[in-house]
Design a protein around this motif. Structure first.
Motif, PDB file in Angstrom:
ATOM      1  N   LEU A   1      61.436  39.070  45.770  1.00 19.55           N
ATOM      2  CA  LEU A   1      60.071  39.794  45.373  1.00 19.55           C
ATOM      3  C   LEU A   1      59.812  41.114  46.363  1.00 19.55           C
ATOM      4  O   LEU A   1      60.435  40.752  47.653  1.00 19.55           O
ATOM      5  N   THR A   2      59.218  41.932  45.795  1.00 22.78           N
ATOM      6  CA  THR A   2      58.526  42.938  46.725  1.00 22.78           C
ATOM      7  C   THR A   2      57.699  42.463  47.821  1.00 22.78           C
ATOM      8  O   THR A   2      57.099  41.298  47.551  1.00 22.78           O
ATOM      9  N   PHE A   3      57.439  43.287  48.876  1.00 27.82           N
ATOM     10  CA  PHE A   3      56.337  42.671  49.607  1.00 27.82           C
ATOM     11  C   PHE A   3      55.039  42.559  49.116  1.00 27.82           C
ATOM     12  O   PHE A   3      54.309  41.706  49.253  1.00 27.82           O
ATOM     13  N   GLU A   4      54.720  43.612  48.049  1.00 21.45           N
ATOM     14  CA  GLU A   4      53.359  43.534  47.468  1.00 21.45           C
ATOM     15  C   GLU A   4      53.381  42.193  46.459  1.00 21.45           C
ATOM     16  O   GLU A   4      52.475  41.559  46.227  1.00 21.45           O
ATOM     17  N   GLU A   5      54.404  41.851  45.902  1.00 24.36           N
ATOM     18  CA  GLU A   5      54.443  40.803  45.125  1.00 24.36           C
ATOM     19  C   GLU A   5      54.250  39.388  45.847  1.00 24.36           C
ATOM     20  O   GLU A   5      53.666  38.278  45.610  1.00 24.36           O
ATOM     21  N   LYS A   6      55.000  39.339  47.183  1.00 22.09           N
ATOM     22  CA  LYS A   6      54.776  38.214  47.946  1.00 22.09           C
ATOM     23  C   LYS A   6      53.411  38.004  48.342  1.00 22.09           C
ATOM     24  O   LYS A   6      53.154  36.978  48.586  1.00 22.09           O
ATOM     25  N   GLN A   7      52.725  38.906  48.384  1.00 21.91           N
ATOM     26  CA  GLN A   7      51.162  38.834  49.056  1.00 21.91           C
ATOM     27  C   GLN A   7      50.573  38.325  47.836  1.00 21.91           C
ATOM     28  O   GLN A   7      49.489  37.725  48.249  1.00 21.91           O
ATOM     29  N   LEU A   8      51.055  38.113  46.693  1.00 20.23           N
ATOM     30  CA  LEU A   8      50.206  37.439  45.571  1.00 20.23           C
ATOM     31  C   LEU A   8      50.712  36.234  45.523  1.00 20.23           C
ATOM     32  O   LEU A   8      49.827  35.375  44.746  1.00 20.23           O
TER      33      LEU A   8
ATOM     34  N   ASP B   1      43.871  41.997  54.109  1.00 16.99           N
ATOM     35  CA  ASP B   1      44.689  41.111  53.522  1.00 16.99           C
ATOM     36  C   ASP B   1      44.416  39.608  53.978  1.00 16.99           C
ATOM     37  O   ASP B   1      44.439  38.669  53.004  1.00 16.99           O
ATOM     38  N   ILE B   2      44.135  39.393  55.233  1.00 17.88           N
ATOM     39  CA  ILE B   2      43.812  38.064  55.668  1.00 17.88           C
ATOM     40  C   ILE B   2      42.586  37.668  55.054  1.00 17.88           C
ATOM     41  O   ILE B   2      42.444  36.398  54.318  1.00 17.88           O
ATOM     42  N   THR B   3      41.608  38.443  54.854  1.00 17.74           N
ATOM     43  CA  THR B   3      40.336  37.977  54.201  1.00 17.74           C
ATOM     44  C   THR B   3      40.541  37.857  52.814  1.00 17.74           C
ATOM     45  O   THR B   3      40.113  36.899  52.020  1.00 17.74           O
ATOM     46  N   ASN B   4      41.213  38.621  52.284  1.00 16.33           N
ATOM     47  CA  ASN B   4      41.411  38.565  50.695  1.00 16.33           C
ATOM     48  C   ASN B   4      41.969  37.344  50.414  1.00 16.33           C
ATOM     49  O   ASN B   4      41.891  36.469  49.452  1.00 16.33           O
TER      50      ASN B   4
ATOM     51  N   TYR C   1      42.411  34.601  52.377  1.00 17.34           N
ATOM     52  CA  TYR C   1      41.406  33.116  52.730  1.00 17.34           C
ATOM     53  C   TYR C   1      40.731  32.883  51.450  1.00 17.34           C
ATOM     54  O   TYR C   1      40.463  31.897  50.959  1.00 17.34           O
ATOM     55  N   LEU C   2      39.907  34.358  50.935  1.00 15.21           N
ATOM     56  CA  LEU C   2      39.096  33.904  49.832  1.00 15.21           C
ATOM     57  C   LEU C   2      39.530  33.545  48.673  1.00 15.21           C
ATOM     58  O   LEU C   2      39.171  32.655  47.653  1.00 15.21           O
ATOM     59  N   ASN C   3      40.776  34.264  48.371  1.00 14.27           N
ATOM     60  CA  ASN C   3      41.581  33.949  47.060  1.00 14.27           C
ATOM     61  C   ASN C   3      42.455  32.546  46.674  1.00 14.27           C
ATOM     62  O   ASN C   3      42.460  32.004  45.951  1.00 14.27           O
ATOM     63  N   THR C   4      42.991  32.134  47.949  1.00 16.00           N
ATOM     64  CA  THR C   4      43.646  31.223  47.887  1.00 16.00           C
ATOM     65  C   THR C   4      43.616  30.092  48.876  1.00 16.00           C
ATOM     66  O   THR C   4      43.621  28.757  48.683  1.00 16.00           O
ATOM     67  N   VAL C   5      43.509  30.595  50.323  1.00 15.45           N
ATOM     68  CA  VAL C   5      43.128  29.503  51.269  1.00 15.45           C
ATOM     69  C   VAL C   5      42.083  28.819  51.263  1.00 15.45           C
ATOM     70  O   VAL C   5      42.126  27.290  51.170  1.00 15.45           O
ATOM     71  N   ARG C   6      40.986  29.184  50.938  1.00 18.15           N
ATOM     72  CA  ARG C   6      39.841  28.312  50.725  1.00 18.15           C
ATOM     73  C   ARG C   6      39.774  27.458  49.428  1.00 18.15           C
ATOM     74  O   ARG C   6      39.569  26.320  49.677  1.00 18.15           O
ATOM     75  N   PRO C   7      40.079  28.063  48.453  1.00 16.49           N
ATOM     76  CA  PRO C   7      39.943  27.286  47.092  1.00 16.49           C
ATOM     77  C   PRO C   7      40.914  25.962  47.215  1.00 16.49           C
ATOM     78  O   PRO C   7      40.842  24.906  46.661  1.00 16.49           O
TER      79      PRO C   7
END
Length: 207
Positions: free
Chosen positions: A49-56, A156-159, A161-167
């Motif tokens: 995956l591209t780095f941008e895709e990995k971040q998703l 990136d860290i905040t996003n 956390y809110l989008n995946t880590v916390r839920p």
């Protein structure tokens, strides 16, 4: 065949579970047969995956882990066989291709956020521990770690956390506390909790 005891340490991201596991394995029992494994080493390889895709990628979901390999390694250690643990590169979100040889021992400590949620892993544990730490403390620790050690950006860290880590914590990790034999409230300087676990391991090693 030597008796091998597998201790599972679970808890939310940056809850202190790795610190507890490493302290027990590397300090309290430095000269004793104790091995420490981290589930973070067993993320799947996303190098295609591209780095941008990995971040998703949702790294807090069970599908991001190579559960089959981890279970095989736990079984090998249980049979007193050495394993080759993969080395994961958190800066590139992919497997480095390198491995570290891990020798078998009488006690294996495995830590991971999903260690008690995933049944295949949970059923291999002889002692199951959950580290409970306040959400705000975990977020601050994660923020500092990812900035200082993994070169991540604050946004990136905040996003993440809110989008995946916390839920994912609310959906997978927090409910897995019901499978724990021991629940430890962890904070800096709570050496009593570590001493309690260490005392239990000591009794196992003496048998």
């Amino acid at each position: 065949m030597k008796k091998v005891t597998i201790i599972i340490v679970a808890g939310g991201s940056a809850s202190g579970k790795t610190t507890v596991a490493q302290t027990i394995a590397n300090e309290i029992f430095m000269n004793k047969p104790v091995t420490h494994l981290s589930m973070d080493s067993y993320y799947k390889d996303f190098s295609d995956l591209t780095f941008e895709e990995k971040q998703l990628v949702n790294f807090d979901h069970p599908s991001s882990l190579d559960i089959e390999l981890l279970c095989q390694h736990l079984d090998d250690l249980k049979e007193f066989k050495a394993i080759e643990t993969p080395v994961y590169d958190f800066k590139t979100h992919s497997q480095s291709g390198e491995t570290i040889k891990v020798e078998p021992s009488n006690v294996v400590i495995l830590d991971g956020i999903l260690a008690l949620h995933i049944e295949e892993i949970r059923k291999r544990g002889d002692i199951k521990i959950f580290i409970r730490t306040d959400d705000d403390i975990r977020f601050i620790r994660r923020l500092m770690r990812d900035v200082n050690e993994r070169g991540r950006k604050l946004e990136d860290i905040t996003n993440q956390y809110l989008n995946t880590v916390r839920p994912m914590y609310k959906f997978f990790v927090e409910p897995s506390i019901d499978h724990a034999d021991l629940i430890i409230p962890y904070y800096e300087g709570n050496n009593i909790a570590i001493d309690l676990v260490a005392a239990k391991i000591s009794s196992l090693l003496k048998k």
